[in-house]
Design an enzyme around this catalytic site. Structure first.
Site, PDB file in Angstrom:
ATOM      1  CG  HIS A 254      -4.421   0.046  -8.526  1.00 19.54           C
ATOM      2  ND1 HIS A 254      -5.645   0.397  -8.048  1.00 19.54           N
ATOM      3  CD2 HIS A 254      -3.607   1.263  -7.526  1.00 19.54           C
ATOM      4  CE1 HIS A 254      -5.782   1.079  -6.680  1.00 19.54           C
ATOM      5  NE2 HIS A 254      -4.496   2.111  -6.565  1.00 19.54           N
TER       6      HIS A 254
ATOM      7  CG  ASP B 118       2.807   4.608  -3.796  1.00 23.40           C
ATOM      8  OD1 ASP B 118       2.752   5.287  -3.313  1.00 23.40           O
ATOM      9  OD2 ASP B 118       2.104   3.160  -3.963  1.00 23.40           O
TER      10      ASP B 118
ATOM     11  CG  HIS C 167      -2.088   1.047   0.922  1.00 24.75           C
ATOM     12  ND1 HIS C 167      -2.508   1.155   0.213  1.00 24.75           N
ATOM     13  CD2 HIS C 167      -2.399   1.413   2.526  1.00 24.75           C
ATOM     14  CE1 HIS C 167      -3.492   2.040   0.519  1.00 24.75           C
ATOM     15  NE2 HIS C 167      -3.336   1.760   1.873  1.00 24.75           N
TER      16      HIS C 167
HETATM   17  N1  CMC Z   1       5.180  -6.796 -10.549  1.00 24.75           N
HETATM   18  C1  CMC Z   1       5.080  -7.880 -11.223  1.00 24.75           C
HETATM   19  N2  CMC Z   1       3.706  -8.810 -11.141  1.00 24.75           N
HETATM   20  C2  CMC Z   1       2.712  -8.214 -10.573  1.00 24.75           C
HETATM   21  C3  CMC Z   1       2.717  -6.782 -10.067  1.00 24.75           C
HETATM   22  C4  CMC Z   1       4.021  -6.012 -10.129  1.00 24.75           C
HETATM   23  N3  CMC Z   1       3.784  -5.154  -9.269  1.00 24.75           N
HETATM   24  N4  CMC Z   1       1.688  -6.825 -10.037  1.00 24.75           N
HETATM   25  C5  CMC Z   1       0.489  -7.887 -10.070  1.00 24.75           C
HETATM   26  N5  CMC Z   1       1.847  -8.888 -10.632  1.00 24.75           N
HETATM   27  C6  CMC Z   1       0.866 -10.316 -11.494  1.00 24.75           C
HETATM   28  C7  CMC Z   1       0.921 -11.206  -9.955  1.00 24.75           C
HETATM   29  O1  CMC Z   1       1.872 -11.937  -9.930  1.00 24.75           O
HETATM   30  C8  CMC Z   1      -0.593 -11.462 -10.957  1.00 24.75           C
HETATM   31  O2  CMC Z   1       0.020 -12.695 -11.675  1.00 24.75           O
HETATM   32  P1  CMC Z   1      -0.599 -13.924 -12.057  1.00 24.75           P
HETATM   33  O3  CMC Z   1      -1.823 -13.302 -12.443  1.00 24.75           O
HETATM   34  O4  CMC Z   1       0.835 -14.706 -13.025  1.00 24.75           O
HETATM   35  O5  CMC Z   1      -0.313 -14.690 -10.644  1.00 24.75           O
HETATM   36  C9  CMC Z   1      -1.325 -10.654 -11.684  1.00 24.75           C
HETATM   37  O6  CMC Z   1      -0.527  -9.544 -11.656  1.00 24.75           O
HETATM   38  C10 CMC Z   1      -2.040 -10.140 -10.647  1.00 24.75           C
HETATM   39  O7  CMC Z   1      -1.935  -9.672  -9.931  1.00 24.75           O
HETATM   40  P2  CMC Z   1      -2.767  -9.732  -8.090  1.00 24.75           P
HETATM   41  O8  CMC Z   1      -1.571  -9.404  -7.168  1.00 24.75           O
HETATM   42  O9  CMC Z   1      -3.521 -10.970  -8.010  1.00 24.75           O
HETATM   43  O10 CMC Z   1      -3.156  -8.132  -8.525  1.00 24.75           O
HETATM   44  P3  CMC Z   1      -3.453  -7.595  -6.539  1.00 24.75           P
HETATM   45  O11 CMC Z   1      -4.798  -6.369  -7.168  1.00 24.75           O
HETATM   46  O12 CMC Z   1      -4.348  -8.774  -5.772  1.00 24.75           O
HETATM   47  O13 CMC Z   1      -2.597  -6.434  -6.350  1.00 24.75           O
HETATM   48  C11 CMC Z   1      -1.320  -4.656  -6.127  1.00 24.75           C
HETATM   49  C12 CMC Z   1      -2.568  -5.839  -6.453  1.00 24.75           C
HETATM   50  C13 CMC Z   1      -0.949  -3.339  -6.172  1.00 24.75           C
HETATM   51  C14 CMC Z   1      -0.819  -5.002  -4.860  1.00 24.75           C
HETATM   52  C15 CMC Z   1      -0.409  -5.563  -6.573  1.00 24.75           C
HETATM   53  O14 CMC Z   1      -0.308  -5.290  -8.508  1.00 24.75           O
HETATM   54  C16 CMC Z   1       1.110  -5.462  -5.899  1.00 24.75           C
HETATM   55  O15 CMC Z   1       1.286  -6.069  -5.320  1.00 24.75           O
HETATM   56  N6  CMC Z   1       1.786  -3.706  -6.996  1.00 24.75           N
HETATM   57  C17 CMC Z   1       3.432  -3.614  -6.167  1.00 24.75           C
HETATM   58  C18 CMC Z   1       3.269  -2.873  -4.677  1.00 24.75           C
HETATM   59  C19 CMC Z   1       2.729  -1.716  -5.701  1.00 24.75           C
HETATM   60  O16 CMC Z   1       3.186  -0.888  -6.243  1.00 24.75           O
HETATM   61  N7  CMC Z   1       1.912  -0.437  -4.463  1.00 24.75           N
HETATM   62  C20 CMC Z   1       0.961   0.708  -4.258  1.00 24.75           C
HETATM   63  C21 CMC Z   1      -0.264   0.774  -5.451  1.00 24.75           C
HETATM   64  S1  CMC Z   1      -1.101   2.301  -4.856  1.00 24.75           S
HETATM   65  C22 CMC Z   1      -1.095   2.731  -4.057  1.00 24.75           C
HETATM   66  C23 CMC Z   1      -1.536   2.378  -2.703  1.00 24.75           C
HETATM   67  O17 CMC Z   1      -2.601   1.839  -3.077  1.00 24.75           O
HETATM   68  O18 CMC Z   1      -0.563   2.386  -2.205  1.00 24.75           O
END
Ligand code: CMC
Length: 430
Positions: free
Chosen positions: A309, A365, A268
């Protein structure tokens, strides 16, 4: 048969049900009538991480993640970021309308005159270890504020709520700045009521021996815009924490400490800090392809921080504004050398099948950390800066939850899959 309804057949019993659809949703509680036997609990929906569950009705923030749209109370983020100030936006988010001149002047006056903290707050903060993370200091000091203002428990008293809102928005900058000064081993610098919200924050952070601190106008403006961009983002992890904790009718300082703790995590608000650490780890532009390869292979659970996201499946509109803002800041501070690595990462990722298929784009971010670093903030202050801007959103979400007659204490259900009843086994027999 009503047009706005869902017809459901329970194949276990052959029974049919008509479930009303309202605002594009069915009520989870309407499923409870679906039973096999009269004494069944009734059907529930299972939705870990609330992927498809609306926990509230809200009029604060609208997001269309597929189109990359973000609006506060109907106003596009691009317009408020360009034309407004953070305090004006905070007013809009909390009260629902843009303030007129008198309302804005009063609002600014009240926030400005609640920036000082009780002297004991300083003593309290002095107790933290010299290398304590500023977000840990911020979160626990916000919780501690509830002990200074016991009347904040009167959450259904409009006047008391109003006072706590002034205090919260006023004091978050002071506590954030004190956390920074403590970490740097510097004496605390008091608020200066002549300065703007962002200007005074810079004063409390960076004032040394000069009698009057003069913030650089470009940096003051950039910080103010960053606060606007972070002000609210509907039902994210920390806003949901604010609502959930607040739904027990605890005071807003304690609820906000819960929200702040949620924001601290690297998925987050801690992501901006993680982006900077990642860019440093990559080290140079030529190492970007190898890093992307590792991310794609899932080595060590590596993620491209600042990408992806839950809601945006398009370029985060805040990231676009921040990317432009970075140029204004770098003109004053000099170019952040990590920017080249970030631009290369973005370029390669946006052309790569892995990221395209999963709709992973830069989020808020990805570039904010580069600006903060150029402005001389230590990396571990980044989530605290996020928390300052987000305070207005947390407060608005909290008040909306409290005044919503449909809301109750938040209490999800579970699907219990553990053991049935079994007999206790004494220690000697295990
Ligand atoms: N790098 C590489 N792969 C990714 C990333 C990433 N940053 N984000 C998602 N994926 C992949 C993930 O491995 C999955 O692949 P597969 O379908 O093959 O298993 C697919 O994309 C879907 O990911 P998810 O984890 O199911 O998606 P989510 O909606 O649960 O997660 C998230 C959203 C923001 C937690 C995630 O994208 C992430 O960890 N990003 C990096 C951390 C980040 O930048 N966070 C800030 C978010 S914006 C500001 C805020 O909210 O605070």
């Amino acid at each position: 048969m009503a047009k706005d309804s869902l017809s459901v057949t329970d194949n276990r019993t052959g029974k049919q049900y008509e479930i009303p659809i309202e605002n594009g949703a069915i009520r989870g509680m309407d499923l409870r009538q679906i039973k096999v036997k009269e004494d069944d609990f009734g059907l529930m929906s299972y939705d870990p991480a609330f992927m498809n569950t609306a926990s509230c009705k809200s009029t604060i923030t609208f997001i269309d993640g597929d189109k990359g749209i973000l609006r506060y109370r109907g106003y596009p983020i691009e317009q408020v970021a360009e034309k407004s100030s953070y305090l004006e936006v905070a007013y809009l988010i909390i009260y629902g309308e843009l303030p007129n001149k008198t309302q804005l002047d009063d609002w600014k006056y009240n926030i400005t005159h609640h920036t000082f903290v009780h002297e004991n707050v300083k003593k309290f903060m002095d107790g933290f270890h010299y290398d304590a993370h500023p977000m840990g200091m911020f979160t626990s000091t916000m919780a501690a504020l509830s002990t200074f203002y016991p009347e904040a428990k009167n959450i259904f008293d409009k006047e008391s709520r109003q006072t706590q809102i002034y205090r919260l928005i006023g004091k978050v900058t002071t506590i954030a700045a004190f956390a920074y000064r403590h970490a740097m081993g510097l004496p605390y610098s008091h608020p200066d009521n002549d300065l703007s919200y962002a200007g005074n924050f810079l004063n409390m952070l960076f004032k040394m021996s000069e009698p009057k601190y003069k913030p650089n106008p470009a940096l003051e403006k950039a910080l103010d815009v960053l606060f606007i961009l972070h002000a609210d983002h509907e039902q994210n992890c920390s806003a949901s924490a604010m609502r959930n904790v607040g739904s027990s009718h605890v005071d807003p300082y304690s609820a906000l400490a819960g929200a702040s703790a949620a924001l601290y995590g690297p998925l987050h608000g801690g992501a901006n800090e993680a982006v900077l650490r990642m860019l440093r780890e990559i080290g140079s532009k030529d190492k970007v392809p190898a890093f992307i390869k590792e991310v794609k292979e899932g080595k060590g659970d590596k993620r491209l921080m600042g990408f992806g996201h839950r809601v945006y499946k398009n370029y985060d509109p805040r990231a676009k504004i921040i990317k432009k803002l970075a140029d204004d800041v770098f003109e004053v501070t000099g170019r952040n050398p990590l920017l080249d690595i970030a631009l290369e990462l973005e370029k390669i990722a946006l052309e790569d099948e892995y990221f395209i298929k999963r709709k992973l784009y830069p989020n808020v971010d990805f570039y904010s950390g580069l600006i903060y670093q150029a402005m001389k903030f230590p990396v571990d202050m980044f989530p605290v800066l996020f928390a300052i801007g987000r305070t207005s959103g947390w407060v608005a979400q909290w008040e909306e939850m409290l005044l919503d007659p449909e809301q109750k204490i938040a209490r999800p259900r579970q699907l219990y899959l553990g053991h049935g009843s079994r007999q206790y086994v004494p220690l000697v027999r295990r």
